[in-house]
Each structure stands twice: as C-alpha cells, then as structure tokens.
Motif scaffolding. Sequence first.
Motif, short mmCIF file in Angstrom:
data_model
loop_
_atom_site.label_atom_id
_atom_site.label_comp_id
_atom_site.label_asym_id
_atom_site.label_seq_id
_atom_site.Cartn_x
_atom_site.Cartn_y
_atom_site.Cartn_z
N GLN A 121 0.86 -1.19 0.00
CA GLN A 121 0.00 0.00 0.00
C GLN A 121 0.89 1.23 0.00
O GLN A 121 2.03 1.18 0.47
N PHE A 195 2.79 -2.13 -5.89
CA PHE A 195 1.55 -2.06 -6.66
C PHE A 195 1.85 -1.43 -8.00
O PHE A 195 2.94 -0.88 -8.23
N ALA A 318 -5.68 -5.25 -1.62
CA ALA A 318 -4.67 -4.86 -2.61
C ALA A 318 -4.34 -6.00 -3.56
O ALA A 318 -4.28 -5.82 -4.79
N TRP A 343 -8.63 1.06 -2.37
CA TRP A 343 -8.41 0.35 -3.62
C TRP A 343 -9.70 0.22 -4.42
O TRP A 343 -9.68 0.26 -5.67
#
Length: 420
Positions: A121, A195, A318, A343
């Motif tokens: 994150q 990510f 996530a 998200w």
Amino acid sequence: MKVLIAAAGSHGDIAPYTGLGVRLREAGHEVALTTHGSDASLVSLIRSAGLQPRPLSADPRGHGAASLRTAAAFLKDLAPGLVRATEDDPPDLLLLSTTTAPLGVHLAEALDIPALGVPLQPTEPTGDFAPPGGGARSLGRRGNLWAGRLSRRVVGRLYREPVRALRTELGLPPLTARAVRRRGRTRGGGVAHGFSPALLARPADWRPGATVVGNWWPYVPADTRLPAELADFLASGPAPVLVGFGSMPAGRARGGEPLGSVVVRALRRAGVRGILQAGAAGLSPGEHLADGDMLAIGPVPHELLFPHVAAVVHHGGAGTTAAALRAGVPGVPVPVTADQPFWAGRLAAAGAGTPPVPFASLSWPDAVDRLAAPVERAVRDQGLRAAAGRIAGRMAEEDGAAEVLRQAESLAAARRPPIT
C-alpha cells in the motif's frame, strides 16, 4: 546474501511475498519469510516455494475483531516475534512490509544491516490522494497531505509502546517520538511499493527513495491445476462471476439470511452463473447448489482462476484487486475495512470496476438489488472490460520483484567493504 522478508497479517498480506522470495532465491540468495504458524496452508506454500518459514507467535486471528486496542495487542506480540525470527540465523538484509516496517527498522539498527520497505500500500503522505486508511475520497491537495501526515502520527502512536519495548530488548537507546518517525524513514533509505503504477502512479511530491515498482505475486507451483470439478463447471457454460471476500467475515443479512444466499439471489437476478469462494468468511450457496448454476470452492490461485471468469466480486484487498486487473477482468468491489475502500475507489476511478458496494449494505433489505445491478453492469459493460484489459497490458510489462531484487542487491553492495 541471507534475506528475511518480514510480513504479518492475513493470508493475503503474506502470500504475495512468496513470489518475491522466489525471485530472490533464483538469484542465489537464501530467503526466509515470516508467517503465522497457525496458517498451515501458508507455511506449506512458503516451503513449496523453496523458502524458509519463520513462525511468528503473533496471529491477527487471535485478537478478535479489528480495533485500535486489538491492533495494539497484536503489535505487542509481533515485536518479540520478529526478534526471535532473526536470533538463530541473522539475515544480511531485511525486507519489510507495511505492518512490520515500523518495528523492523529498529531490528535492522540492532543487527547493523540495511532494510528496504516493500509495502503493498502507499505509505508516504502526498497531496495526490488521502491515506489508504481514510477511504477513497480526496480532501484536496492540502487536505490529503495533512491527512497523510496525521495518519503517520496516529500509526506512530500505535507503535510507540511496542517500539519502546523492542528497543529495550535489543539494548538500543530510547528515542523521542520524532526521532522514531525519522528513523523509520531513513534506515536503508528506500521504499519499493508493490503495486502497479498503471493503477496508482507515483506521486511527484514523494520523497526521494520512495518508488512504485509494480506488483509481485503469490508463488504458484508449476504443476498446479484447477480442481476437476471447477474446470468442468467453467467449461459447461458462459463465464461465471466469482464472489469471494478473502479473510473478511461473512455475517448474515437482515432477518438472519446467510450472506451466501443473498449473493446467489443477486447473481441470478443479474442473469449470470456464479462461483462462491468460501475463504475465511465461509461463504456458501447452501441449498442453492442444486440448480447447477452455482459452484462452491475452496482456495484456488487467482492466477489460474481469474482469467476464466466474467467479473470478480471481491473485498477490495490490494492483492485481489491487482490479480483481477492482471487477468483483465472487471471488478465489483465490496470493501469492508482498512485500505479496501481506497483500492475500491482506485478501481472505479480507473474505469475497470463498478462503484463500490459497501459491505454493510449486503445486510440491508434491498441487498439483492444493490449487488445485482453492479454485477450485471460488470458483465455487460464492455468499457469496464476494455479498461481492465488496458491495465492488464501495462502490468504485463512490469516486474516489481526484479526491481526489488535490484534495490536489495544495491543496498547490500553498498555495505560490503571494498576489495583490496
């Protein structure tokens, strides 16, 4: 080089690091990964990946429903567990998840080794968006930045006592709260966020050393196949919609109706076949299996299943959000807590998912309608699938694990004495 990946939390918080560990192992490094010993399937996954499991005594499932008090109790147990994970075989480098980083930097100090943050994150304050724990709504640039800094202070207070106890156990001098915050940002200097920039680009106002490198994925053994019953179901009709809420509790709808029953009725109202993945929530279609348009399954790797479904109804974690996008599949996010609303909002903003359906609304009298409408849209709206496909194409060009390997080896090289 001996590397310890320190991760903690639910199955989904730890499993992605098995893929990262494999990349490091294939590059010739010896890799261990912390895990909660009560999760036998996770321990098995770590071993099958050729990594060394390092059990932690702290287990988030043993602390009841999420709250600041239970989080503090979990962190109190986590700190000494991380110490024990390094005692018998000290690493040369620590890779730290979002949960372990505020503790791990002090462990790295005591061991005199570098540490690299590898969160799933965003962890840095920015004007681009509010902190993940604050939901999806932007507060404006100044408001977002203020909220991010405030969030960091709140987290710091949550870790204050575990950090104090940890430094005492390690024989390190005490630090002021400000010094603790600075130490957390400077030990090793780097944070490689796991990510995709296709979903969330690196903000220009982040500090140097904070990067967005792309995802890494749970390890899947090469000989893994879909269960025969699931493969037959997929082949027997149109692509179904998968529904699963990971480690989130299922609960019941108003009047005591099981959530699985609500989900089945919503899928049928949307005119689609369905797969219900039980997860920790125990999601099940119950007696609705009899008609043959629904299937109940247990754990199945996302990498193998998601490419075969029409849409994924998920909790907005996530890893699950990223896995659906990797497969080019639209999502119907049903966020529950923590970073899930964040998200869910990013998915909708990217045009690859429907607006979020609050998990709590599935217990309301009109729950079937609330879920059926976005499911139907996710299946019929080609714009959503096209957007998911574009993101999938960009993600296919990324290699987050390779970038972490590069940064890890660079940190280690900087610590080695020159050859004379």
